[in-house]
Scaffold this motif. Structure first.
Motif, PDB file in Angstrom:
ATOM      1  N   ARG A 391       0.833  -1.212   0.000  1.00  0.00           N
ATOM      2  CA  ARG A 391       0.000   0.000   0.000  1.00  0.00           C
ATOM      3  C   ARG A 391       0.860   1.253   0.000  1.00  0.00           C
ATOM      4  O   ARG A 391       0.642   2.178  -0.794  1.00  0.00           O
ATOM      5  CB  ARG A 391      -0.921  -0.008   1.218  1.00  0.00           C
ATOM      6  CG  ARG A 391      -1.696   1.290   1.412  1.00  0.00           C
ATOM      7  CD  ARG A 391      -2.478   1.281   2.724  1.00  0.00           C
ATOM      8  NE  ARG A 391      -3.118   2.563   2.963  1.00  0.00           N
ATOM      9  CZ  ARG A 391      -3.756   2.875   4.083  1.00  0.00           C
ATOM     10  NH1 ARG A 391      -3.846   1.970   5.060  1.00  0.00           N
ATOM     11  NH2 ARG A 391      -4.309   4.065   4.234  1.00  0.00           N
ATOM     12  N   TRP A 392       1.879   1.298   0.859  1.00  0.00           N
ATOM     13  CA  TRP A 392       2.693   2.500   0.992  1.00  0.00           C
ATOM     14  C   TRP A 392       3.740   2.592  -0.119  1.00  0.00           C
ATOM     15  O   TRP A 392       4.131   3.701  -0.501  1.00  0.00           O
ATOM     16  CB  TRP A 392       3.319   2.543   2.384  1.00  0.00           C
ATOM     17  CG  TRP A 392       2.241   2.586   3.433  1.00  0.00           C
ATOM     18  CD1 TRP A 392       1.876   1.587   4.287  1.00  0.00           C
ATOM     19  CD2 TRP A 392       1.321   3.666   3.656  1.00  0.00           C
ATOM     20  NE1 TRP A 392       0.798   1.983   5.051  1.00  0.00           N
ATOM     21  CE2 TRP A 392       0.441   3.252   4.692  1.00  0.00           C
ATOM     22  CE3 TRP A 392       1.165   4.942   3.108  1.00  0.00           C
ATOM     23  CZ2 TRP A 392      -0.577   4.074   5.167  1.00  0.00           C
ATOM     24  CZ3 TRP A 392       0.147   5.763   3.580  1.00  0.00           C
ATOM     25  CH2 TRP A 392      -0.711   5.327   4.601  1.00  0.00           C
ATOM     26  N   LYS A 395       1.784   4.076  -2.926  1.00  0.00           N
ATOM     27  CA  LYS A 395       1.563   5.493  -2.648  1.00  0.00           C
ATOM     28  C   LYS A 395       2.823   6.304  -2.959  1.00  0.00           C
ATOM     29  O   LYS A 395       2.745   7.409  -3.518  1.00  0.00           O
ATOM     30  CB  LYS A 395       1.159   5.681  -1.186  1.00  0.00           C
ATOM     31  CG  LYS A 395       0.765   7.115  -0.831  1.00  0.00           C
ATOM     32  CD  LYS A 395      -0.486   7.563  -1.583  1.00  0.00           C
ATOM     33  CE  LYS A 395      -0.931   8.935  -1.160  1.00  0.00           C
ATOM     34  NZ  LYS A 395      -2.128   9.395  -1.894  1.00  0.00           N
ATOM     35  N   GLU A 398       3.110   6.819  -6.625  1.00  0.00           N
ATOM     36  CA  GLU A 398       2.175   7.870  -7.054  1.00  0.00           C
ATOM     37  C   GLU A 398       2.712   9.249  -6.694  1.00  0.00           C
ATOM     38  O   GLU A 398       2.721  10.171  -7.531  1.00  0.00           O
ATOM     39  CB  GLU A 398       0.820   7.635  -6.388  1.00  0.00           C
ATOM     40  CG  GLU A 398      -0.211   8.721  -6.620  1.00  0.00           C
ATOM     41  CD  GLU A 398      -1.429   8.554  -5.716  1.00  0.00           C
ATOM     42  OE1 GLU A 398      -2.019   9.585  -5.328  1.00  0.00           O
ATOM     43  OE2 GLU A 398      -1.784   7.405  -5.384  1.00  0.00           O
TER      44      GLU A 398
END
Length: 533
Positions: A391-392, A395, A398
């Motif tokens: 998830r991180w 991120k 992104e």
């Protein structure tokens, strides 16, 4: 021989002063000292400007018995321990099925080497490429944003440790002196002999490349095989017993003994094992950022007027802060005179790590500043920590612009919650590039809160640590494996006979030396299991 410890001498002492200190400590004449060798050399830098070298030496003398009787209660004088490595078994001549080692990081490499030295002719499988080809692929990401998911910082001959500071020290308990076996093999493979006695030995990436190749050559000369681009797709298990491994191309290898040394980033392998019913549990790890400062600043803070002394080299540090929210923040994998590197193993993710060459002469010091994470933070089963990491990492991809640039921020802006728009005096070393932004979006709120509290606290220990222009680069998520593949006292999986989880990926090591030592232990267990089925 006698081992004499805690001999303290000035940083710029003359060579004969060590001999004089030995004679004075043991109260013997020069003619009674036959020879001595340095076992360990460290330094005490608590008093800047008056740094002392601390020696442990092994001494051969004509007065050994008399000295031991006279100094029996002196903790600085003891018999030199027997550190020679002894193999636990020898392969039977009737050996039919060979053991399989999965992975060629430090753990798998030493497991394979020791098995080969005992005559077991291991088959070593590596999903990535040979180390020099792998280096080309790794630089392809760093310089051209060309990412190969099977050949990168995490996957390939030498493992993740190849692109690191090459640290060869650990805090593990090692009563069997297996760590000495590791260092000795490294020297035989081309490492500088000083790693046998300096307090915090390191090698650096370029030297590690040729050393890994030398060890591969020895394994092959002893009858072992190392096969690259051979990803294990499946492990066949029948009634709780390993029966073979299946490669991605469909080839099957018949074996009943598998060393699982895949490293902490083999997420697809972990999923396969979980589907196969191998017992796995979630474990804690840490997440955070990389921080960069001028190395000269760290040197001055740690060594004062003696900064730059050739025996001291580039200064390191070790920091920890316990936060009001119950989290611990600490420095991890500190790389003096090094660079921050791109270390993802999956497309569309950004992961950072640190690396140094042997010289440690790059302009910046870097370290991970990380926050502890517990399975309670990512409920959902044994593999939930992997998804938490992903998830991180997604991120960060992104926030970095979606092109493998990393998100970054100046420490001063981070502390006040203001996005950075331009760099200051510290130039980041991460390639492909750094995209300035607000890193508050790059980690969970509890981690951001903890790091914001910790940085000013660290500044009290190292003046300038929270300087405005210091650079934070995100994210560091691969501090250790998010799982543990539990094993019994015989080093086999709790519920799968013949499967030997080992090293960082299985949750039993952290760093080159500890992983290599664990590889030796597991090799010994495999050998005993094969000669005493």
């Amino acid at each position: 021989m006698l081992r004499l410890t805690e001999l303290k001498l000035p940083l710029d002492h003359q060579p004969d002063q060590l001999k004089t200190a030995i004679l004075e400590k043991l109260v013997i004449e020069p003619s009674e000292l036959l020879k001595f060798t340095i076992f360990k050399r460290s330094y005490d830098a608590r008093k800047r400007g008056a740094i002392m070298l601390i020696y442990s030496v092994d001494v051969e003398t004509t007065k050994e018995a008399e000295i031991m009787q006279r100094l029996a209660k002196d903790p600085q004088v003891r018999p030199t321990p027997d550190m020679a490595y002894r193999f636990v078994a020898k392969a039977p001549e009737s050996l039919i099925k060979q053991p399989v080692v999965i992975g060629t990081g430090p753990c798998g490499l030493f497991a394979g080497l020791v098995l080969a030295q005992m005559g077991f002719r291991p088959i070593i499988l590596e999903r990535g490429k040979a180390v020099r080809e792998r280096t080309v692929d790794t630089f392809g990401l760093w310089r051209k944003r060309d990412f190969n998911p099977e050949s990168n910082v995490q996957f390939g001959e030498g493992g993740a440790g190849t692109f690191s500071d090459g640290k060869l020290y650990s805090q593990i308990k090692d009563p069997g002196y297996r760590g000495r076996k590791v260092l000795t093999e490294f020297v035989k493979a081309g490492a500088p002999s000083e790693i046998l006695y300096v307090n915090k030995p390191h090698i650096g990436t370029f030297r590690l490349v040729s050393m890994v190749e030398s060890m591969r050559t020895e394994i092959e000369s002893l009858g072992g095989q190392i096969r690259f681009q051979s990803r294990v797709e499946d492990i066949e298990i029948d009634n709780g017993q390993v029966k073979g491994v299946v490669l991605a191309g469909g080839e099957r290898i018949d074996t009943e003994h598998v060393v699982l040394a895949v490293g902490h980033s083999a997420r697809d392998t972990f999923s396969m094992l979980y589907r196969r019913g191998v017992y796995i549990e979630a474990k804690p790890f840490s997440i955070g950022f990389r921080i960069e400062h001028p190395q000269s600043m760290i040197d001055q803070c740690r060594f004062g007027p003696q900064a730059g002394h050739p025996l001291l080299g580039a200064a390191d540090y070790k920091l920890v802060h316990h936060c009001r929210n119950g989290r611990a923040v600490y420095s991890f994998c500190m790389c003096p005179g090094g660079t921050v590197v791109a270390a993802t193993s999956e497309p569309g993710h950004v992961v950072t790590n640190g690396m140094s060459q042997y010289s440690r002469n790059e302009r910046n010091a870097n370290s991970a500043i990380v926050v502890d994470v517990d399975p309670a933070d990512f409920p959902g089963g044994p593999l939930a920590g992997i998804e938490f990491q992903r998830r991180w990492e997604r991120k960060a991809f992104e926030l970095g612009g979606g092109n493998y640039d990393a998100p970054g921020q100046l420490v001063g802006d981070f502390l006040v919650g203001r996005p950075s728009t331009r760099l200051g005096s510290v130039l980041p070393s991460y390639t492909p590039g750094l995209h300035l932004c607000d890193l508050a979006l790059a980690l969970p709120d509890f981690a951001i809160e903890a790091i914001r509290e910790a940085l000013p606290a660290f500044d009290k220990q190292i003046k300038g640590f929270a300087m405005h222009d210091a650079v934070l680069t995100g994210v560091e998520t691969r501090t250790s494996s998010p799982i543990r593949i539990k094993r019994d006292v015989d080093f086999q999986s709790l519920n799968t006979k013949g499967l030997f989880p080992a090293g960082e990926g299985a949750g039993y090591a952290g760093g080159i030396l500890s992983a290599a030592v664990d590889g030796i232990k597991v090799a010994e267990a495999v050998a005993l299991a094969m000669v005493n089925p």
